[in-house]
Design a protein around this motif. Structure first.
Motif, PDB file in Angstrom:
ATOM      1  N   HIS A 159       0.838  -1.205   0.000  1.00 12.90           N
ATOM      2  CA  HIS A 159       0.000   0.000   0.000  1.00 12.90           C
ATOM      3  C   HIS A 159       0.872   1.254   0.000  1.00 12.90           C
ATOM      4  O   HIS A 159       0.618   2.198  -0.758  1.00 12.90           O
ATOM      5  CB  HIS A 159      -0.945  -0.011   1.200  1.00 12.90           C
TER       6      HIS A 159
ATOM      7  N   SER B  42       2.352   4.741  -7.544  1.00 13.59           N
ATOM      8  CA  SER B  42       1.208   4.415  -8.388  1.00 13.59           C
ATOM      9  C   SER B  42      -0.041   5.035  -7.778  1.00 13.59           C
ATOM     10  O   SER B  42       0.051   5.866  -6.884  1.00 13.59           O
ATOM     11  CB  SER B  42       1.070   2.885  -8.477  1.00 13.59           C
ATOM     12  N   ASP B  43      -1.174   4.595  -8.241  1.00 12.91           N
ATOM     13  CA  ASP B  43      -2.441   5.034  -7.671  1.00 12.91           C
ATOM     14  C   ASP B  43      -2.910   3.984  -6.679  1.00 12.91           C
ATOM     15  O   ASP B  43      -3.323   2.895  -7.070  1.00 12.91           O
ATOM     16  CB  ASP B  43      -3.498   5.220  -8.762  1.00 12.91           C
ATOM     17  N   ALA B  44      -2.838   4.312  -5.404  1.00  8.46           N
ATOM     18  CA  ALA B  44      -3.243   3.362  -4.374  1.00  8.46           C
ATOM     19  C   ALA B  44      -4.746   3.115  -4.464  1.00  8.46           C
ATOM     20  O   ALA B  44      -5.524   4.032  -4.717  1.00  8.46           O
ATOM     21  CB  ALA B  44      -2.881   3.893  -2.996  1.00  8.46           C
ATOM     22  N   ARG B  45      -5.137   1.862  -4.254  1.00  8.12           N
ATOM     23  CA  ARG B  45      -6.549   1.491  -4.338  1.00  8.12           C
ATOM     24  C   ARG B  45      -7.121   1.091  -2.987  1.00  8.12           C
ATOM     25  O   ARG B  45      -8.194   0.537  -2.930  1.00  8.12           O
ATOM     26  CB  ARG B  45      -6.718   0.325  -5.306  1.00  8.12           C
ATOM     27  N   GLY B  46      -6.426   1.313  -1.939  1.00 14.27           N
ATOM     28  CA  GLY B  46      -6.913   0.953  -0.621  1.00 14.27           C
ATOM     29  C   GLY B  46      -6.132  -0.208  -0.035  1.00 14.27           C
ATOM     30  O   GLY B  46      -5.551  -1.023  -0.752  1.00 14.27           O
TER      31      GLY B  46
ATOM     32  N   HIS C 253      -7.048  -3.957  -0.950  1.00 10.62           N
ATOM     33  CA  HIS C 253      -6.532  -4.308  -2.275  1.00 10.62           C
ATOM     34  C   HIS C 253      -5.041  -4.663  -2.186  1.00 10.62           C
ATOM     35  O   HIS C 253      -4.580  -5.601  -2.842  1.00 10.62           O
ATOM     36  CB  HIS C 253      -6.756  -3.141  -3.228  1.00 10.62           C
TER      37      HIS C 253
ATOM     38  N   THR D  91      -3.130  -8.161  -3.076  1.00  9.07           N
ATOM     39  CA  THR D  91      -1.949  -8.176  -3.936  1.00  9.07           C
ATOM     40  C   THR D  91      -0.797  -8.903  -3.250  1.00  9.07           C
ATOM     41  O   THR D  91      -0.091  -9.692  -3.881  1.00  9.07           O
ATOM     42  CB  THR D  91      -1.533  -6.746  -4.311  1.00  9.07           C
TER      43      THR D  91
ATOM     44  N   GLN E 260      -2.559  -5.492 -10.740  1.00 10.03           N
ATOM     45  CA  GLN E 260      -3.405  -4.957  -9.687  1.00 10.03           C
ATOM     46  C   GLN E 260      -3.464  -3.431  -9.642  1.00 10.03           C
ATOM     47  O   GLN E 260      -4.400  -2.873  -9.082  1.00 10.03           O
ATOM     48  CB  GLN E 260      -2.921  -5.466  -8.318  1.00 10.03           C
ATOM     49  N   TYR E 261      -2.461  -2.766 -10.194  1.00 13.12           N
ATOM     50  CA  TYR E 261      -2.390  -1.304 -10.119  1.00 13.12           C
ATOM     51  C   TYR E 261      -2.190  -0.726 -11.511  1.00 13.12           C
ATOM     52  O   TYR E 261      -1.544  -1.346 -12.358  1.00 13.12           O
ATOM     53  CB  TYR E 261      -1.244  -0.865  -9.197  1.00 13.12           C
TER      54      TYR E 261
END
Length: 121
Positions: free
Chosen positions: A28, A35-39, A42, A46, A79-80
């Motif tokens: 995270h 990158s763009d964190a997705r929570g 998630h 990963t 995933q990202y």
């Protein structure tokens, strides 16, 4: 009867859960940096998928380590958002975060855990 040196199932399960959660924290943080964190959930997923991929490919003779590393970066890429470079940067940042967190835990006397799902940590 001599004391057993094999940890109880409860201890191993707790170590596994903590290690996956720490791997999730590291990924995270890596995603926040590169990158763009997705929570966080998630990132834990990963870490879990990355750990499975690593465990399956790393034992391959001669090229297992390299194959596992490329596959792990592919999991992060899957995933990202972003390409291979961004996934690699996320991985490097995740590894650095894991090293810092594990060193801090070791300073407080919490050992025996790892950052599952983050290679080399």
């Amino acid at each position: 009867m001599p004391p057993t040196t094999v940890p109880a199932l409860d201890d191993r399960l707790l170590t596994f859960v903590v290690s996956v959660l720490l791997g999730g924290v590291a990924i995270h943080v890596g995603a926040l940096v590169a990158s763009d964190a997705r929570g966080y959930p998630h990132a834990v997923l990963t870490a879990l998928v990355g750990a499975v991929v690593w465990a399956l490919l790393e034992p391959v003779p001669l090229i297992g380590g390299l194959l596992a590393l490329v596959a792990w970066v592919a999991v992060v890429r899957w995933q990202y958002p972003g390409g291979w470079l961004r996934a690699g940067a996320t991985g490097v940042a995740a590894w650095a975060a894991a090293v810092v967190v594990l060193a801090a835990l070791d300073l407080f006397g919490v050992g025996g855990v790892s950052a599952l799902g983050v290679p080399g940590a």
